[in-house]
Design a protein around this motif. Structure first.
Motif, mmCIF file in Angstrom:
data_model
loop_
_atom_site.group_PDB
_atom_site.id
_atom_site.type_symbol
_atom_site.label_atom_id
_atom_site.label_comp_id
_atom_site.label_asym_id
_atom_site.label_seq_id
_atom_site.Cartn_x
_atom_site.Cartn_y
_atom_site.Cartn_z
ATOM 1 N N LEU A 28 41.841 29.963 0.383
ATOM 2 C CA LEU A 28 41.099 29.747 0.974
ATOM 3 C C LEU A 28 41.969 28.270 1.941
ATOM 4 C CD1 LEU A 28 40.004 28.278 -2.862
ATOM 5 C CD2 LEU A 28 39.409 30.036 -1.869
ATOM 6 N N TYR A 29 40.623 28.148 2.562
ATOM 7 C CA TYR A 29 40.824 27.486 3.746
ATOM 8 C C TYR A 29 40.071 25.916 3.994
ATOM 9 C CZ TYR A 29 42.842 31.728 5.295
ATOM 10 O OH TYR A 29 43.480 32.788 5.464
ATOM 11 N N SER A 30 40.571 25.007 4.697
ATOM 12 C CA SER A 30 40.118 23.801 4.550
ATOM 13 C C SER A 30 38.570 23.554 5.333
ATOM 14 C CB SER A 30 40.405 22.098 5.176
ATOM 15 O OG SER A 30 41.509 22.758 7.036
ATOM 16 N N PHE A 31 37.214 23.175 5.445
ATOM 17 C CA PHE A 31 36.383 22.740 6.080
ATOM 18 C C PHE A 31 36.994 22.590 7.896
ATOM 19 C CE2 PHE A 31 32.665 21.041 3.095
ATOM 20 C CZ PHE A 31 32.844 22.069 2.575
ATOM 21 N N GLU A 32 38.508 21.558 8.050
ATOM 22 C CA GLU A 32 38.450 21.443 9.235
ATOM 23 C C GLU A 32 39.260 22.761 10.130
ATOM 24 O OE1 GLU A 32 39.020 19.459 6.787
ATOM 25 O OE2 GLU A 32 38.899 17.483 7.270
ATOM 26 N N TYR A 33 40.564 23.977 9.368
ATOM 27 C CA TYR A 33 40.609 25.026 9.882
ATOM 28 C C TYR A 33 39.086 25.143 10.050
ATOM 29 C CZ TYR A 33 42.504 29.308 10.115
ATOM 30 O OH TYR A 33 42.597 30.683 10.127
ATOM 31 N N ALA A 34 38.104 25.761 8.848
ATOM 32 C CA ALA A 34 36.653 26.809 9.521
ATOM 33 C C ALA A 34 36.072 26.318 10.398
ATOM 34 C CB ALA A 34 35.996 26.680 7.987
ATOM 35 N N ALA A 35 36.136 25.129 11.088
ATOM 36 C CA ALA A 35 34.911 24.449 11.724
ATOM 37 C C ALA A 35 35.721 24.455 13.379
ATOM 38 C CB ALA A 35 35.469 23.085 11.876
ATOM 39 N N ASN A 36 37.420 24.718 13.461
ATOM 40 C CA ASN A 36 37.826 25.131 14.551
ATOM 41 C C ASN A 36 37.824 27.172 14.645
ATOM 42 O OD1 ASN A 36 39.013 23.049 15.366
ATOM 43 N ND2 ASN A 36 40.918 23.025 13.880
#
Length: 103
Positions: A17-25
């Motif tokens: 699972l990934y953070s929103f920050e990672y997903a945004a990037n």
């Protein structure tokens, strides 16, 4: 699953699972856009994290919106229908692979 400030955690099921920050990037968008998608139900987070399939969905929505001018609701519908078609094709393949006597 425990809360973490890292960009990636592993769920109890073993999924990354990934953070929103990672997903945004990864999807080349902003965290604010991701929050809007969550609020509208376009993507479904797992707690405060996102599965890789949700990140892929964000990227696909962005492409539909930017490249084809599809609005957010339209993009979500396109992706939902594409997923349904893929599921139906998979079921049809299973059906076709069964011996005719079992159909």
């Amino acid at each position: 699953m425990t809360f973490s400030l890292s960009t990636t955690v592993v769920s109890e099921e073993g999924d990354c699972l990934y953070s929103f920050e990672y997903a945004a990037n990864a999807a080349q968008t902003s965290i604010a856009v991701i929050h809007v998608y969550v609020q509208l139900g376009v993507i479904e987070p797992t707690g405060s994290m996102l599965h890789s399939r949700e990140i892929a969905r964000i990227a696909q929505i962005q492409r539909l919106r930017q490249d084809l001018g599809v609005n957010l609701v339209g993009a979500a519908i396109v992706l939902d229908l594409a997923q349904e078609v893929a599921q139906l094709k998979a079921r049809l393949d299973v059906y076709r692979s069964q011996p005719q006597s079992l159909r």
